[in-house]
Design a protein around this motif. Structure first.
Motif, PDB file in Angstrom:
ATOM      1  N   MET A   1      29.273  53.247  27.221  1.00 24.55           N
ATOM      2  CA  MET A   1      29.100  52.190  28.209  1.00 24.55           C
ATOM      3  C   MET A   1      29.086  52.800  29.604  1.00 24.55           C
ATOM      4  N   THR A   2      28.304  52.160  30.422  1.00 24.06           N
ATOM      5  CA  THR A   2      28.208  52.657  31.788  1.00 24.06           C
ATOM      6  C   THR A   2      29.324  52.057  32.627  1.00 24.06           C
ATOM      7  N   LYS A   3      29.474  52.642  33.759  1.00 30.46           N
ATOM      8  CA  LYS A   3      30.498  52.178  34.685  1.00 30.46           C
ATOM      9  C   LYS A   3      30.226  50.735  35.124  1.00 30.46           C
ATOM     10  N   GLU A   4      28.977  50.418  35.344  1.00 28.46           N
ATOM     11  CA  GLU A   4      28.609  49.063  35.760  1.00 28.46           C
ATOM     12  C   GLU A   4      28.925  48.045  34.665  1.00 28.46           C
ATOM     13  N   GLU A   5      28.661  48.430  33.425  1.00 31.38           N
ATOM     14  CA  GLU A   5      28.948  47.530  32.307  1.00 31.38           C
ATOM     15  C   GLU A   5      30.452  47.276  32.181  1.00 31.38           C
ATOM     16  N   LEU A   6      31.227  48.322  32.350  1.00 35.07           N
ATOM     17  CA  LEU A   6      32.685  48.175  32.295  1.00 35.07           C
ATOM     18  C   LEU A   6      33.193  47.275  33.423  1.00 35.07           C
ATOM     19  N   GLN A   7      32.630  47.456  34.595  1.00 30.89           N
ATOM     20  CA  GLN A   7      33.021  46.611  35.731  1.00 30.89           C
ATOM     21  C   GLN A   7      32.646  45.152  35.483  1.00 30.89           C
ATOM     22  N   GLU A   8      31.475  44.948  34.857  1.00 30.57           N
ATOM     23  CA  GLU A   8      31.057  43.587  34.553  1.00 30.57           C
ATOM     24  C   GLU A   8      31.981  42.965  33.513  1.00 30.57           C
ATOM     25  N   ILE A   9      32.362  43.732  32.514  1.00 37.36           N
ATOM     26  CA  ILE A   9      33.294  43.242  31.496  1.00 37.36           C
ATOM     27  C   ILE A   9      34.639  42.924  32.139  1.00 37.36           C
ATOM     28  N   ARG A  10      35.111  43.806  33.004  1.00 38.74           N
ATOM     29  CA  ARG A  10      36.380  43.574  33.690  1.00 38.74           C
ATOM     30  C   ARG A  10      36.302  42.300  34.535  1.00 38.74           C
ATOM     31  N   SER A  11      35.188  42.117  35.201  1.00 40.38           N
ATOM     32  CA  SER A  11      35.004  40.927  36.034  1.00 40.38           C
ATOM     33  C   SER A  11      35.032  39.661  35.180  1.00 40.38           C
ATOM     34  N   ILE A  12      34.362  39.704  34.037  1.00 37.31           N
ATOM     35  CA  ILE A  12      34.344  38.547  33.133  1.00 37.31           C
ATOM     36  C   ILE A  12      35.746  38.262  32.601  1.00 37.31           C
ATOM     37  N   VAL A  13      36.462  39.303  32.210  1.00 38.19           N
ATOM     38  CA  VAL A  13      37.819  39.141  31.695  1.00 38.19           C
ATOM     39  C   VAL A  13      38.731  38.566  32.777  1.00 38.19           C
ATOM     40  N   GLN A  14      38.615  39.079  33.989  1.00 41.09           N
ATOM     41  CA  GLN A  14      39.441  38.563  35.095  1.00 41.09           C
ATOM     42  C   GLN A  14      39.116  37.103  35.373  1.00 41.09           C
ATOM     43  N   GLU A  15      37.834  36.785  35.305  1.00 38.59           N
ATOM     44  CA  GLU A  15      37.414  35.405  35.532  1.00 38.59           C
ATOM     45  C   GLU A  15      37.992  34.481  34.451  1.00 38.59           C
ATOM     46  N   GLU A  16      37.944  34.912  33.209  1.00 44.97           N
ATOM     47  CA  GLU A  16      38.500  34.132  32.110  1.00 44.97           C
ATOM     48  C   GLU A  16      40.021  33.998  32.247  1.00 44.97           C
ATOM     49  N   ASN A  17      40.666  35.091  32.625  1.00 41.34           N
ATOM     50  CA  ASN A  17      42.123  35.037  32.830  1.00 41.34           C
ATOM     51  C   ASN A  17      42.474  34.044  33.920  1.00 41.34           C
ATOM     52  N   THR A  18      41.698  34.051  34.987  1.00 42.10           N
ATOM     53  CA  THR A  18      41.933  33.124  36.092  1.00 42.10           C
ATOM     54  C   THR A  18      41.741  31.679  35.623  1.00 42.10           C
TER      55      THR A  18
END
Length: 81
Positions: free
Chosen positions: A1-18
């Motif tokens: 996985m690329t760095k951008e993909e990981l950041q996008e996954i992290r962003s989605i996870v943070q959004e879901e957590n919120t």
């Protein structure tokens, strides 16, 4: 996985957590705050209003005066015996 993909996954996870956290707050705390506000309203309605306190103060003063008068009369009756 690329760095951008990981950041996008992290962003989605943070959004879901919120979203989940907001939902938990809404479901847990909001009803409790509403109940607290409702109970506070009930308590405020039970407290005597200032105008009621004035009437009660007048009545208490009248009763105190009557008790003093009755005590004086009682003392006079005891002396007369």
């Amino acid at each position: 996985m690329t760095k951008e993909e990981l950041q996008e996954i992290r962003s989605i996870v943070q959004e879901e957590n919120t979203k989940q956290m907001n939902l938990m707050i809404e479901n847990f705390f909001v009803p409790k705050f509403n109940l607290l506000a409702e109970n506070q309203q009930i308590m405020m309605e039970r407290f005597a209003k200032p105008e009621d306190l004035e009437v009660l103060d007048t009545r208490v003063s009248a009763l105190e005066a009557m008790v003093k008068k009755i005590n004086r009369e009682l003392k006079e009756l005891k002396k007369a015996q």
